[in-house]
Scaffold this active site. Structure first.
Site, PDB file in Angstrom:
ATOM      1  N   GLN A 104       0.811  -1.214   0.000  1.00 53.11           N
ATOM      2  CA  GLN A 104       0.000   0.000   0.000  1.00 53.11           C
ATOM      3  C   GLN A 104       0.847   1.268   0.000  1.00 53.11           C
ATOM      4  O   GLN A 104       0.307   2.370  -0.046  1.00 53.11           O
ATOM      5  CB  GLN A 104      -0.919  -0.010   1.225  1.00 53.11           C
ATOM      6  N   HIS A 172      -0.763  -0.051   5.776  1.00 57.07           N
ATOM      7  CA  HIS A 172      -1.098   0.913   6.831  1.00 57.07           C
ATOM      8  C   HIS A 172      -0.046   2.024   6.956  1.00 57.07           C
ATOM      9  O   HIS A 172       0.559   2.217   7.994  1.00 57.07           O
ATOM     10  CB  HIS A 172      -1.303   0.205   8.172  1.00 57.07           C
ATOM     11  N   GLU A 265     -13.911   4.214  10.919  1.00 56.48           N
ATOM     12  CA  GLU A 265     -14.339   5.264  11.835  1.00 56.48           C
ATOM     13  C   GLU A 265     -14.146   6.653  11.254  1.00 56.48           C
ATOM     14  O   GLU A 265     -13.190   6.911  10.521  1.00 56.48           O
ATOM     15  CB  GLU A 265     -13.535   5.198  13.143  1.00 56.48           C
ATOM     16  N   TYR A 275      -7.769   7.545  20.530  1.00 62.60           N
ATOM     17  CA  TYR A 275      -8.929   7.048  19.796  1.00 62.60           C
ATOM     18  C   TYR A 275      -9.067   5.526  19.810  1.00 62.60           C
ATOM     19  O   TYR A 275      -9.883   4.962  19.089  1.00 62.60           O
ATOM     20  CB  TYR A 275      -8.937   7.655  18.386  1.00 62.60           C
ATOM     21  N   TYR A 286     -10.714 -10.513  10.744  1.00 66.41           N
ATOM     22  CA  TYR A 286     -11.153 -10.818   9.389  1.00 66.41           C
ATOM     23  C   TYR A 286     -11.567 -12.279   9.207  1.00 66.41           C
ATOM     24  O   TYR A 286     -12.577 -12.566   8.597  1.00 66.41           O
ATOM     25  CB  TYR A 286     -10.040 -10.481   8.386  1.00 66.41           C
TER      26      TYR A 286
END
Length: 397
Positions: A104, A172, A265, A275, A286
Protein backbone atom coordinates in the site's frame (compact mmCIF):
# COMPACT_ATOMS: atom_id res chain seq x y z
CA UNK A 1 -23.59 3.78 21.07
CA UNK A 2 -25.56 0.86 19.65
CA UNK A 3 -24.84 2.29 16.20
CA UNK A 4 -21.32 0.96 16.53
CA UNK A 5 -22.18 -2.57 17.70
CA UNK A 6 -21.67 -4.19 14.34
CA UNK A 7 -19.59 -6.76 12.47
CA UNK A 8 -19.31 -7.82 8.87
CA UNK A 9 -21.73 -10.54 7.79
CA UNK A 10 -19.70 -13.60 6.93
CA UNK A 11 -19.79 -14.58 3.25
CA UNK A 12 -17.53 -17.59 3.45
CA UNK A 13 -18.13 -21.07 4.88
CA UNK A 14 -15.77 -21.91 7.73
CA UNK A 15 -15.04 -25.12 9.55
CA UNK A 16 -14.13 -23.70 12.95
CA UNK A 17 -14.79 -24.56 16.58
CA UNK A 18 -18.13 -23.88 18.24
CA UNK A 19 -16.60 -20.77 19.79
CA UNK A 20 -16.61 -19.10 16.39
CA UNK A 21 -20.20 -20.14 15.72
CA UNK A 22 -21.28 -18.58 18.99
CA UNK A 23 -19.38 -15.40 18.19
CA UNK A 24 -21.10 -15.09 14.83
CA UNK A 25 -24.51 -15.67 16.41
CA UNK A 26 -23.81 -12.98 18.96
CA UNK A 27 -22.61 -10.63 16.23
CA UNK A 28 -25.80 -11.23 14.25
CA UNK A 29 -27.89 -10.23 17.25
CA UNK A 30 -25.82 -7.08 17.69
CA UNK A 31 -26.30 -6.24 14.02
CA UNK A 32 -30.05 -6.46 14.38
CA UNK A 33 -29.96 -4.16 17.39
CA UNK A 34 -27.71 -1.72 15.57
CA UNK A 35 -29.99 -1.66 12.54
CA UNK A 36 -33.02 -0.86 14.66
CA UNK A 37 -31.14 1.93 16.41
CA UNK A 38 -30.00 3.73 13.25
CA UNK A 39 -31.56 7.19 13.27
CA UNK A 40 -30.33 7.93 9.77
CA UNK A 41 -30.25 5.22 7.13
CA UNK A 42 -27.87 5.91 4.24
CA UNK A 43 -29.70 6.44 0.97
CA UNK A 44 -28.38 5.71 -2.49
CA UNK A 45 -28.55 8.80 -4.69
CA UNK A 46 -28.49 7.93 -8.38
CA UNK A 47 -28.49 10.12 -11.43
CA UNK A 48 -25.47 12.28 -10.61
CA UNK A 49 -23.30 13.03 -13.60
CA UNK A 50 -19.53 12.92 -13.71
CA UNK A 51 -17.17 14.39 -16.25
CA UNK A 52 -13.74 12.93 -16.94
CA UNK A 53 -10.93 15.41 -16.45
CA UNK A 54 -8.12 13.01 -17.30
CA UNK A 55 -7.35 9.29 -17.48
CA UNK A 56 -4.40 6.94 -17.89
CA UNK A 57 -3.06 7.31 -14.34
CA UNK A 58 -1.62 4.44 -12.32
CA UNK A 59 -3.14 4.22 -8.83
CA UNK A 60 -3.66 7.98 -8.35
CA UNK A 61 -3.59 8.77 -4.63
CA UNK A 62 -3.69 12.51 -3.96
CA UNK A 63 -4.47 15.71 -5.86
CA UNK A 64 -4.12 19.43 -5.30
CA UNK A 65 -5.20 22.42 -7.37
CA UNK A 66 -2.84 24.89 -9.01
CA UNK A 67 -3.48 28.34 -10.48
CA UNK A 68 -4.70 28.56 -14.05
CA UNK A 69 -6.97 25.50 -13.95
CA UNK A 70 -4.15 22.99 -13.47
CA UNK A 71 -3.84 20.33 -10.79
CA UNK A 72 -1.08 18.14 -9.46
CA UNK A 73 -1.70 14.41 -8.99
CA UNK A 74 0.38 11.71 -7.32
CA UNK A 75 0.61 8.12 -8.52
CA UNK A 76 1.41 5.49 -5.91
CA UNK A 77 4.15 3.79 -8.00
CA UNK A 78 6.24 6.94 -7.48
CA UNK A 79 5.24 9.56 -10.04
CA UNK A 80 3.83 13.06 -9.72
CA UNK A 81 2.19 14.77 -12.69
CA UNK A 82 0.58 18.07 -13.62
CA UNK A 83 -2.84 17.89 -15.27
CA UNK A 84 -3.50 20.70 -17.73
CA UNK A 85 -6.94 22.35 -17.98
CA UNK A 86 -7.65 20.31 -21.11
CA UNK A 87 -6.81 17.08 -19.27
CA UNK A 88 -3.40 16.56 -20.83
CA UNK A 89 -0.96 14.81 -18.47
CA UNK A 90 2.58 16.06 -18.07
CA UNK A 91 5.58 13.79 -18.02
CA UNK A 92 6.47 12.65 -14.48
CA UNK A 93 7.96 15.57 -12.55
CA UNK A 94 11.67 15.45 -11.93
CA UNK A 95 13.32 15.93 -8.55
CA UNK A 96 11.35 13.56 -6.34
CA UNK A 97 13.30 11.84 -3.55
CA UNK A 98 13.61 8.03 -3.66
CA UNK A 99 10.18 6.44 -3.19
CA UNK A 100 9.56 2.77 -2.41
CA UNK A 101 6.38 1.42 -3.99
CA UNK A 102 5.55 -1.67 -1.96
CA UNK A 103 2.13 -3.00 -1.01
CA UNK A 104 0.00 0.00 0.00
CA UNK A 105 3.03 2.28 0.17
CA UNK A 106 4.53 4.59 -2.42
CA UNK A 107 3.97 8.23 -3.36
CA UNK A 108 0.81 9.17 -1.51
CA UNK A 109 -0.80 12.50 -0.57
CA UNK A 110 0.01 16.01 -1.82
CA UNK A 111 -1.25 19.49 -0.91
CA UNK A 112 -0.31 23.00 -1.98
CA UNK A 113 0.74 25.65 0.50
CA UNK A 114 -1.90 28.27 1.21
CA UNK A 115 0.47 30.84 -0.30
CA UNK A 116 1.33 28.70 -3.33
CA UNK A 117 0.69 31.57 -5.75
CA UNK A 118 3.66 33.42 -4.28
CA UNK A 119 5.92 30.63 -2.96
CA UNK A 120 5.07 27.63 -5.25
CA UNK A 121 5.45 25.33 -2.23
CA UNK A 122 3.89 21.88 -2.00
CA UNK A 123 3.94 19.17 0.69
CA UNK A 124 3.77 15.48 -0.04
CA UNK A 125 4.14 12.22 1.87
CA UNK A 126 5.59 8.95 0.69
CA UNK A 127 7.13 5.62 1.63
CA UNK A 128 10.77 6.47 2.26
CA UNK A 129 13.42 3.75 1.96
CA UNK A 130 15.63 3.19 4.97
CA UNK A 131 19.05 1.59 5.22
CA UNK A 132 17.82 -1.74 3.92
CA UNK A 133 18.55 -3.92 6.94
CA UNK A 134 15.70 -5.93 8.45
CA UNK A 135 14.89 -3.34 11.13
CA UNK A 136 15.03 -0.28 8.88
CA UNK A 137 13.37 -1.06 5.54
CA UNK A 138 10.96 1.81 4.84
CA UNK A 139 8.47 4.15 6.48
CA UNK A 140 6.22 7.18 6.04
CA UNK A 141 7.88 10.56 5.44
CA UNK A 142 6.67 14.11 4.84
CA UNK A 143 8.50 16.46 2.46
CA UNK A 144 8.25 20.00 1.17
CA UNK A 145 9.38 21.35 -2.20
CA UNK A 146 8.81 24.08 -4.75
CA UNK A 147 7.20 23.35 -8.08
CA UNK A 148 9.43 24.76 -10.82
CA UNK A 149 8.20 27.74 -12.84
CA UNK A 150 7.78 25.56 -15.93
CA UNK A 151 5.76 22.94 -13.95
CA UNK A 152 8.21 20.21 -14.96
CA UNK A 153 9.99 19.39 -11.73
CA UNK A 154 10.46 19.87 -8.00
CA UNK A 155 13.14 22.08 -6.50
CA UNK A 156 14.55 22.52 -2.99
CA UNK A 157 13.12 19.18 -1.87
CA UNK A 158 13.55 18.51 1.83
CA UNK A 159 12.11 15.82 4.11
CA UNK A 160 10.72 17.69 7.12
CA UNK A 161 9.45 14.67 9.08
CA UNK A 162 10.05 10.95 8.93
CA UNK A 163 8.95 7.92 10.91
CA UNK A 164 11.94 6.88 12.99
CA UNK A 165 10.97 3.22 13.27
CA UNK A 166 10.89 1.75 9.78
CA UNK A 167 9.82 -1.82 9.03
CA UNK A 168 9.28 -4.17 6.11
CA UNK A 169 5.47 -4.11 6.55
CA UNK A 170 3.65 -3.35 3.31
CA UNK A 171 0.45 -1.77 4.59
CA UNK A 172 -1.10 0.91 6.83
CA UNK A 173 1.03 3.91 5.85
CA UNK A 174 -1.65 6.52 6.58
CA UNK A 175 -0.44 9.72 4.88
CA UNK A 176 -3.18 12.35 4.55
CA UNK A 177 -1.92 15.94 4.99
CA UNK A 178 -3.84 19.02 6.16
CA UNK A 179 -2.70 22.62 6.54
CA UNK A 180 -4.38 24.33 9.51
CA UNK A 181 -5.34 27.99 9.73
CA UNK A 182 -2.27 28.67 11.91
CA UNK A 183 0.02 27.27 9.21
CA UNK A 184 0.87 24.03 10.99
CA UNK A 185 0.67 20.71 9.15
CA UNK A 186 -1.25 17.65 10.32
CA UNK A 187 -0.51 14.22 8.90
CA UNK A 188 -2.10 10.91 9.85
CA UNK A 189 -0.01 7.76 10.09
CA UNK A 190 -0.94 4.09 10.15
CA UNK A 191 0.05 1.38 12.60
CA UNK A 192 2.21 -0.22 9.86
CA UNK A 193 0.48 -3.55 10.39
CA UNK A 194 1.65 -3.85 14.00
CA UNK A 195 -1.45 -2.79 15.91
CA UNK A 196 0.23 -2.36 19.31
CA UNK A 197 2.28 0.51 17.89
CA UNK A 198 -0.80 2.74 17.98
CA UNK A 199 -0.81 2.70 21.80
CA UNK A 200 2.97 2.95 22.14
CA UNK A 201 3.56 6.60 22.95
CA UNK A 202 7.26 6.32 22.16
CA UNK A 203 6.33 5.53 18.55
CA UNK A 204 4.78 7.78 15.87
CA UNK A 205 2.91 4.94 14.12
CA UNK A 206 -0.86 5.02 14.46
CA UNK A 207 -0.88 8.71 15.36
CA UNK A 208 -1.90 12.10 14.09
CA UNK A 209 1.25 14.20 13.98
CA UNK A 210 1.51 18.00 13.89
CA UNK A 211 4.57 19.94 12.77
CA UNK A 212 5.47 23.39 11.52
CA UNK A 213 6.22 23.86 7.83
CA UNK A 214 9.94 23.57 8.46
CA UNK A 215 9.48 20.33 10.40
CA UNK A 216 9.93 21.89 13.84
CA UNK A 217 7.46 21.06 16.60
CA UNK A 218 4.75 23.56 17.53
CA UNK A 219 5.17 24.80 21.08
CA UNK A 220 1.54 24.06 21.96
CA UNK A 221 1.59 20.38 20.94
CA UNK A 222 -0.01 18.29 23.71
CA UNK A 223 2.84 15.88 24.51
CA UNK A 224 5.76 18.22 24.13
CA UNK A 225 6.67 18.13 27.82
CA UNK A 226 6.20 14.39 28.33
CA UNK A 227 9.43 12.42 28.62
CA UNK A 228 9.81 9.63 26.06
CA UNK A 229 6.99 10.84 23.81
CA UNK A 230 7.86 12.38 20.42
CA UNK A 231 6.72 15.99 20.56
CA UNK A 232 5.12 15.86 17.12
CA UNK A 233 2.34 13.50 18.30
CA UNK A 234 -1.04 15.25 18.39
CA UNK A 235 -3.34 12.27 19.02
CA UNK A 236 -2.98 8.50 19.39
CA UNK A 237 -4.84 5.22 18.93
CA UNK A 238 -5.40 5.35 15.16
CA UNK A 239 -5.27 2.34 12.85
CA UNK A 240 -4.77 3.81 9.37
CA UNK A 241 -5.76 7.41 8.67
CA UNK A 242 -6.48 7.99 4.97
CA UNK A 243 -8.80 10.98 5.14
CA UNK A 244 -8.36 14.27 7.01
CA UNK A 245 -9.74 17.78 6.62
CA UNK A 246 -10.45 20.95 8.56
CA UNK A 247 -14.13 21.86 8.77
CA UNK A 248 -14.08 25.52 7.66
CA UNK A 249 -17.27 26.20 9.60
CA UNK A 250 -15.49 25.91 12.96
CA UNK A 251 -11.83 25.09 12.25
CA UNK A 252 -12.03 21.60 13.78
CA UNK A 253 -9.97 18.69 12.49
CA UNK A 254 -11.78 15.59 11.27
CA UNK A 255 -10.22 12.32 10.14
CA UNK A 256 -11.36 8.86 9.21
CA UNK A 257 -9.46 5.62 9.31
CA UNK A 258 -9.63 2.09 8.01
CA UNK A 259 -10.73 -0.31 10.72
CA UNK A 260 -10.79 -4.08 10.67
CA UNK A 261 -13.93 -5.64 9.21
CA UNK A 262 -16.89 -3.48 10.14
CA UNK A 263 -14.77 -0.97 12.06
CA UNK A 264 -14.12 2.04 9.81
CA UNK A 265 -14.34 5.26 11.84
CA UNK A 266 -14.90 9.00 11.40
CA UNK A 267 -13.43 10.98 14.29
CA UNK A 268 -13.29 14.55 15.51
CA UNK A 269 -9.57 14.69 16.29
CA UNK A 270 -8.53 16.78 19.28
CA UNK A 271 -5.21 17.47 20.96
CA UNK A 272 -3.91 14.81 23.31
CA UNK A 273 -6.80 12.37 22.89
CA UNK A 274 -6.62 8.62 22.37
CA UNK A 275 -8.93 7.05 19.80
CA UNK A 276 -8.60 3.54 21.11
CA UNK A 277 -7.09 1.27 18.48
CA UNK A 278 -6.53 -1.62 19.14
CA UNK A 279 -7.68 -1.56 22.78
CA UNK A 280 -11.25 -0.68 21.82
CA UNK A 281 -12.92 -1.17 18.45
CA UNK A 282 -16.24 -2.29 17.02
CA UNK A 283 -14.46 -4.08 14.19
CA UNK A 284 -13.78 -7.81 14.19
CA UNK A 285 -11.02 -10.20 13.13
CA UNK A 286 -11.15 -10.82 9.39
CA UNK A 287 -11.06 -14.63 9.44
CA UNK A 288 -12.66 -15.64 12.72
CA UNK A 289 -15.03 -12.73 13.30
CA UNK A 290 -13.87 -12.64 16.90
CA UNK A 291 -13.50 -9.52 19.01
CA UNK A 292 -10.34 -7.42 19.03
CA UNK A 293 -8.88 -5.84 22.15
CA UNK A 294 -10.75 -5.29 25.40
CA UNK A 295 -14.16 -4.36 24.04
CA UNK A 296 -15.88 -1.35 22.57
CA UNK A 297 -15.24 1.33 25.18
CA UNK A 298 -12.80 2.23 27.90
CA UNK A 299 -12.29 5.23 30.14
CA UNK A 300 -9.87 7.73 28.63
CA UNK A 301 -10.50 6.57 25.05
CA UNK A 302 -12.69 8.33 22.51
CA UNK A 303 -15.72 7.00 20.69
CA UNK A 304 -16.01 7.77 16.96
CA UNK A 305 -18.61 10.19 15.69
CA UNK A 306 -19.43 7.68 12.96
CA UNK A 307 -18.67 4.01 12.40
CA UNK A 308 -19.40 2.14 9.18
CA UNK A 309 -20.66 -1.41 9.50
CA UNK A 310 -21.40 -4.25 9.31
CA UNK A 311 -19.41 -4.06 6.07
CA UNK A 312 -16.37 -1.83 5.83
CA UNK A 313 -16.52 0.86 3.16
CA UNK A 314 -12.70 1.36 3.14
CA UNK A 315 -12.78 5.18 3.41
CA UNK A 316 -10.19 7.28 1.61
CA UNK A 317 -10.21 11.03 1.09
CA UNK A 318 -12.26 13.64 2.95
CA UNK A 319 -13.49 17.10 1.97
CA UNK A 320 -15.93 19.71 3.28
CA UNK A 321 -18.00 21.51 0.66
CA UNK A 322 -18.07 25.29 1.09
CA UNK A 323 -19.69 26.21 -2.22
CA UNK A 324 -23.36 26.31 -3.18
CA UNK A 325 -22.79 24.76 -6.62
CA UNK A 326 -24.93 21.75 -5.62
CA UNK A 327 -27.60 23.67 -3.75
CA UNK A 328 -28.06 24.72 -0.15
CA UNK A 329 -28.60 21.18 1.15
CA UNK A 330 -25.12 20.02 0.21
CA UNK A 331 -23.25 23.11 1.37
CA UNK A 332 -21.29 22.37 4.55
CA UNK A 333 -21.49 18.60 4.09
CA UNK A 334 -18.51 16.28 4.46
CA UNK A 335 -17.69 13.97 1.56
CA UNK A 336 -15.87 10.68 2.10
CA UNK A 337 -14.46 8.53 -0.70
CA UNK A 338 -14.92 4.78 -0.41
CA UNK A 339 -12.70 2.17 -2.03
CA UNK A 340 -14.60 -0.99 -1.17
CA UNK A 341 -18.03 0.64 -1.39
CA UNK A 342 -17.02 2.16 -4.75
CA UNK A 343 -18.91 5.34 -4.00
CA UNK A 344 -18.83 8.66 -2.16
CA UNK A 345 -20.58 9.19 1.16
CA UNK A 346 -22.19 12.59 1.80
CA UNK A 347 -22.45 13.32 5.51
CA UNK A 348 -24.55 16.21 6.76
CA UNK A 349 -23.42 17.60 10.11
CA UNK A 350 -24.99 19.76 12.77
CA UNK A 351 -21.99 20.87 14.78
CA UNK A 352 -20.27 17.67 15.85
CA UNK A 353 -23.27 15.41 15.23
CA UNK A 354 -24.31 13.59 12.08
CA UNK A 355 -27.76 14.54 10.82
CA UNK A 356 -27.92 12.30 7.77
CA UNK A 357 -25.84 10.26 5.36
CA UNK A 358 -26.36 9.33 1.73
CA UNK A 359 -24.45 7.32 -0.82
CA UNK A 360 -23.64 9.18 -4.02
CA UNK A 361 -21.76 8.24 -7.19
CA UNK A 362 -22.55 4.57 -6.66
CA UNK A 363 -23.50 4.24 -10.33
CA UNK A 364 -19.97 5.15 -11.37
CA UNK A 365 -18.67 1.89 -9.83
CA UNK A 366 -15.21 3.36 -9.13
CA UNK A 367 -12.83 2.84 -6.24
CA UNK A 368 -12.71 6.39 -4.89
CA UNK A 369 -9.28 7.21 -3.45
CA UNK A 370 -9.59 10.97 -2.86
CA UNK A 371 -12.19 13.75 -2.76
CA UNK A 372 -11.40 17.48 -3.05
CA UNK A 373 -13.28 20.70 -3.72
CA UNK A 374 -11.84 22.59 -6.66
CA UNK A 375 -11.43 26.36 -7.07
CA UNK A 376 -14.61 26.30 -9.18
CA UNK A 377 -16.59 25.04 -6.18
CA UNK A 378 -17.15 21.61 -7.70
CA UNK A 379 -16.13 18.28 -6.21
CA UNK A 380 -13.37 16.22 -7.81
CA UNK A 381 -12.59 12.58 -7.11
CA UNK A 382 -9.73 10.22 -7.92
CA UNK A 383 -10.76 6.83 -9.29
CA UNK A 384 -8.10 4.34 -8.18
CA UNK A 385 -7.03 1.89 -10.88
CA UNK A 386 -3.62 0.48 -11.74
CA UNK A 387 -4.02 0.87 -15.49
CA UNK A 388 -6.55 3.63 -16.04
CA UNK A 389 -6.91 5.74 -12.94
CA UNK A 390 -8.98 8.84 -13.57
CA UNK A 391 -9.79 12.30 -12.27
CA UNK A 392 -13.55 12.90 -12.33
CA UNK A 393 -15.53 16.08 -11.80
CA UNK A 394 -18.97 15.72 -10.15
CA UNK A 395 -21.49 17.89 -11.96
CA UNK A 396 -24.57 19.45 -10.32
CA UNK A 397 -27.89 17.87 -11.20
Amino acid sequence: MIQRLTARAQKRAFTLPQLFTSAVAASTLLLALAASAQAQTPTNTTGLRTEQVTAGLSNPWGMAFLPGGRMIVTERPGRMRVVEPDGKLSAPLTGLPPVTAAGQGGLLDVITDREFASNRTIYFCFNEPGTGDASNIWGTALARAQLSADNRGLENVRVIWRMAKKTSARHHFGCRIVEAADGTLYMGTGDRGAQDRSQDMSDTAGKMIRVNKDGSIPKDNPFLARTGVPGEIFSAGHRNIQGAAINPADGKLWAHEHGPQGGDELNLVEAGKNYGWPTITYGRQYVTGLRIGEGTEKAGMEQPVKMWGPTSIAPSGLAFLTSDRYGAQWKGSAFVGALRERAVMRIQLNGNKIVSEEVILKDANERIRDVRQGPDGLLYVLADDADNGRVLRILPR
